[in-house]
Design a protein around this motif. Sequence first.
Motif, PDB file in Angstrom:
ATOM      1  N   ASP A 166      15.832  -5.916 -18.846  1.00  0.00           N
ATOM      2  CA  ASP A 166      16.835  -5.985 -18.054  1.00  0.00           C
ATOM      3  C   ASP A 166      17.217  -4.992 -17.070  1.00  0.00           C
ATOM      4  N   ARG A 167      16.254  -4.464 -16.416  1.00  0.00           N
ATOM      5  CA  ARG A 167      16.411  -3.221 -15.356  1.00  0.00           C
ATOM      6  C   ARG A 167      16.918  -4.000 -14.174  1.00  0.00           C
ATOM      7  N   THR A 168      17.506  -3.369 -13.049  1.00  0.00           N
ATOM      8  CA  THR A 168      17.828  -3.982 -11.788  1.00  0.00           C
ATOM      9  C   THR A 168      16.407  -3.886 -11.123  1.00  0.00           C
ATOM     10  N   LEU A 169      16.386  -4.932 -10.073  1.00  0.00           N
ATOM     11  CA  LEU A 169      15.381  -5.242  -9.335  1.00  0.00           C
ATOM     12  C   LEU A 169      14.648  -3.878  -8.740  1.00  0.00           C
ATOM     13  N   GLU A 170      15.536  -2.938  -8.147  1.00  0.00           N
ATOM     14  CA  GLU A 170      15.030  -1.882  -7.627  1.00  0.00           C
ATOM     15  C   GLU A 170      14.202  -1.068  -8.623  1.00  0.00           C
ATOM     16  N   ASP A 171      14.930  -0.902  -9.955  1.00  0.00           N
ATOM     17  CA  ASP A 171      14.291  -0.183 -10.787  1.00  0.00           C
ATOM     18  C   ASP A 171      12.864  -0.651 -11.258  1.00  0.00           C
ATOM     19  N   CYS A 172      12.948  -2.073 -11.198  1.00  0.00           N
ATOM     20  CA  CYS A 172      11.534  -2.765 -11.720  1.00  0.00           C
ATOM     21  C   CYS A 172      10.410  -2.332 -10.683  1.00  0.00           C
ATOM     22  N   ALA A 173      10.923  -2.503  -9.155  1.00  0.00           N
ATOM     23  CA  ALA A 173       9.900  -2.071  -8.395  1.00  0.00           C
ATOM     24  C   ALA A 173       9.487  -0.732  -8.315  1.00  0.00           C
ATOM     25  N   ARG A 174      10.443   0.372  -8.605  1.00  0.00           N
ATOM     26  CA  ARG A 174       9.964   1.734  -8.854  1.00  0.00           C
ATOM     27  C   ARG A 174       9.197   2.138  -9.893  1.00  0.00           C
ATOM     28  N   LEU A 175       9.242   1.158 -11.075  1.00  0.00           N
ATOM     29  CA  LEU A 175       8.553   1.285 -12.165  1.00  0.00           C
ATOM     30  C   LEU A 175       7.136   0.801 -11.767  1.00  0.00           C
ATOM     31  N   GLY A 176       6.911  -0.195 -11.056  1.00  0.00           N
ATOM     32  CA  GLY A 176       5.754  -0.932 -10.436  1.00  0.00           C
ATOM     33  C   GLY A 176       5.050   0.229  -9.479  1.00  0.00           C
ATOM     34  N   CYS A 177       5.695   0.678  -8.741  1.00  0.00           N
ATOM     35  CA  CYS A 177       5.016   1.720  -7.586  1.00  0.00           C
ATOM     36  C   CYS A 177       4.725   2.890  -8.622  1.00  0.00           C
ATOM     37  N   GLY A 229       0.800  -1.300  -0.169  1.00  0.00           N
ATOM     38  CA  GLY A 229      -0.100  -0.042  -0.093  1.00  0.00           C
ATOM     39  C   GLY A 229       0.588   1.266   0.058  1.00  0.00           C
ATOM     40  N   ASP A 230       0.592   2.166   0.664  1.00  0.00           N
ATOM     41  CA  ASP A 230       1.266   3.376   0.995  1.00  0.00           C
ATOM     42  C   ASP A 230       2.793   3.227   1.679  1.00  0.00           C
ATOM     43  N   ARG A 282      13.627  -2.666  -0.672  1.00  0.00           N
ATOM     44  CA  ARG A 282      12.478  -1.876  -0.551  1.00  0.00           C
ATOM     45  C   ARG A 282      12.283  -0.387  -1.087  1.00  0.00           C
ATOM     46  N   VAL A 283      11.306  -0.202  -1.830  1.00  0.00           N
ATOM     47  CA  VAL A 283      11.156   0.886  -2.611  1.00  0.00           C
ATOM     48  C   VAL A 283       9.958   1.746  -2.050  1.00  0.00           C
ATOM     49  N   PRO A 284       9.986   3.001  -2.018  1.00  0.00           N
ATOM     50  CA  PRO A 284       8.730   3.930  -1.389  1.00  0.00           C
ATOM     51  C   PRO A 284       7.530   3.856  -2.331  1.00  0.00           C
ATOM     52  N   ALA A 285       6.468   4.132  -1.867  1.00  0.00           N
ATOM     53  CA  ALA A 285       5.328   4.430  -2.867  1.00  0.00           C
ATOM     54  C   ALA A 285       5.291   5.510  -3.478  1.00  0.00           C
ATOM     55  N   THR A 286       4.721   5.672  -4.701  1.00  0.00           N
ATOM     56  CA  THR A 286       4.803   6.998  -5.452  1.00  0.00           C
ATOM     57  C   THR A 286       3.778   8.019  -4.765  1.00  0.00           C
ATOM     58  N   GLU A 287       4.209   9.206  -4.630  1.00  0.00           N
ATOM     59  CA  GLU A 287       3.425  10.380  -3.978  1.00  0.00           C
ATOM     60  C   GLU A 287       2.333  10.647  -4.771  1.00  0.00           C
ATOM     61  N   ILE A 288       1.190  10.574  -4.393  1.00  0.00           N
ATOM     62  CA  ILE A 288       0.074  10.901  -5.139  1.00  0.00           C
ATOM     63  C   ILE A 288      -0.772  12.132  -4.728  1.00  0.00           C
ATOM     64  N   ALA A 289      -1.528  12.818  -5.587  1.00  0.00           N
ATOM     65  CA  ALA A 289      -2.264  14.162  -5.132  1.00  0.00           C
ATOM     66  C   ALA A 289      -3.503  13.779  -4.308  1.00  0.00           C
ATOM     67  N   SER A 290      -4.141  12.500  -5.021  1.00  0.00           N
ATOM     68  CA  SER A 290      -5.522  11.996  -4.257  1.00  0.00           C
ATOM     69  C   SER A 290      -5.793  10.689  -4.398  1.00  0.00           C
ATOM     70  N   LEU A 291      -6.116   9.927  -3.497  1.00  0.00           N
ATOM     71  CA  LEU A 291      -6.318   8.455  -3.794  1.00  0.00           C
ATOM     72  C   LEU A 291      -8.011   8.398  -4.414  1.00  0.00           C
ATOM     73  N   VAL A 292      -8.179   7.978  -5.434  1.00  0.00           N
ATOM     74  CA  VAL A 292      -9.444   8.080  -6.098  1.00  0.00           C
ATOM     75  C   VAL A 292     -10.323   6.667  -6.098  1.00  0.00           C
ATOM     76  N   ASP A 293      -9.351   5.634  -6.534  1.00  0.00           N
ATOM     77  CA  ASP A 293      -9.871   4.258  -6.818  1.00  0.00           C
ATOM     78  C   ASP A 293      -8.723   3.293  -6.787  1.00  0.00           C
ATOM     79  N   THR A 294      -8.697   2.163  -5.838  1.00  0.00           N
ATOM     80  CA  THR A 294      -7.653   1.586  -5.843  1.00  0.00           C
ATOM     81  C   THR A 294      -7.795   0.259  -6.766  1.00  0.00           C
ATOM     82  N   THR A 295      -8.777   0.477  -7.858  1.00  0.00           N
ATOM     83  CA  THR A 295      -9.130  -0.594  -8.679  1.00  0.00           C
ATOM     84  C   THR A 295      -7.855  -0.815  -9.398  1.00  0.00           C
ATOM     85  N   GLY A 296      -6.997  -2.022  -9.875  1.00  0.00           N
ATOM     86  CA  GLY A 296      -6.016  -2.213 -10.684  1.00  0.00           C
ATOM     87  C   GLY A 296      -4.444  -1.817 -10.099  1.00  0.00           C
TER      88      GLY A 296
END
Length: 330
Positions: free
Chosen positions: A291-302, A247-248, A261-275
């Motif tokens: 072929d990015r690093t695992l840290e980069d992969c997680a940051r892209l995911g977040c 989550g956050d 561990r990577v932090p969540a992306t900062e957001i302006a407002s939570l609208v809908d957690t679907t997806g």
Amino acid sequence: MSQFDVLTVGNAIVDIISRCQDQFLIDNGITKSAMNLIDAERAERLYSLMGPAVEASGGSAGNTAAGIASFGGKAAYFGKVAEDQLGHIFTHDIRAQGVHFETAPGTTQPPTARSMIFVTEDGERSMNTYLGACVEFGPEDVEPEVVAQSKVTYFEGYLWDPPRAKQAILDCARIAHENGREMSMTLSDSFCVGRYREEFLELMRSGTVDIVFANEQEALSLYETDDFAKALTRLSADCKLAAVTMGDQGAVVVRGEERIRVPATEIASLVDTTGAGDLFAAGFLFGYTQDRTLEDCARLGCYAAGIVIQQIGPRPMMSLKKGAVEIGLI
């Protein structure tokens, strides 16, 4: 050479999304923040009770495929729709997003699956899913050449509900591994884990699945513990690689003794957690297949998850590639 970065396999569902109060969930016996399987009669009743709604092509793995394509990745999708209006909507939408989708539609009943998603004021979504044509997905719908040409094949745990899909997934795993590819799954939700805990663990321990995606609650449910560190330790022993969202609090990637561990992306407002989880997997797998690093992969995911929870609907309305380039992620 790989034709596709990621093949995703899942329940092809059109989401019907509406806002409601928590009391509505209580009054109608809906389990909050879960995927509730329903029959055709209940689907019709809940639809009649919905307020103004937005229709959007969804389904967990379909959302992930759309996210990968939005990053500029080459994505393919297997999933069953019917030859009906909702089936045409789903097919148009996923192809328009640049995803290869050639699964033959069903020509008889049941109709295309739909999920009535009720979003409460806290942004949580409660899904009520009529699987419809999804239950017809089976081994005959597997395109062996697509599996063989995909770097990673990813499927949703929800596919363990329709019985014929299990054999299709096992066929995909065999073809993938015969061609030096990898297999990945998402645990989908903690209730799904509760239904199939032993089968999911066997998929991991047998090497049928190489990469596992979960959220914190699913990881705890998988090992029937309330100790998150313990769950991560056991997860690292059972699979080659796992990514767990919190989550956050962001996400943690687990590989052997590694904990990234990577932090969540900062957001302006939570609208809908679907997806949110679907798009985290999209960002992670896009990075992984580049072929990015695992840290980069997680940051892209977040990053991808952070984008989708600021809108209604499970598929990004903006180019994830453009946004990621602007902030220096790719």
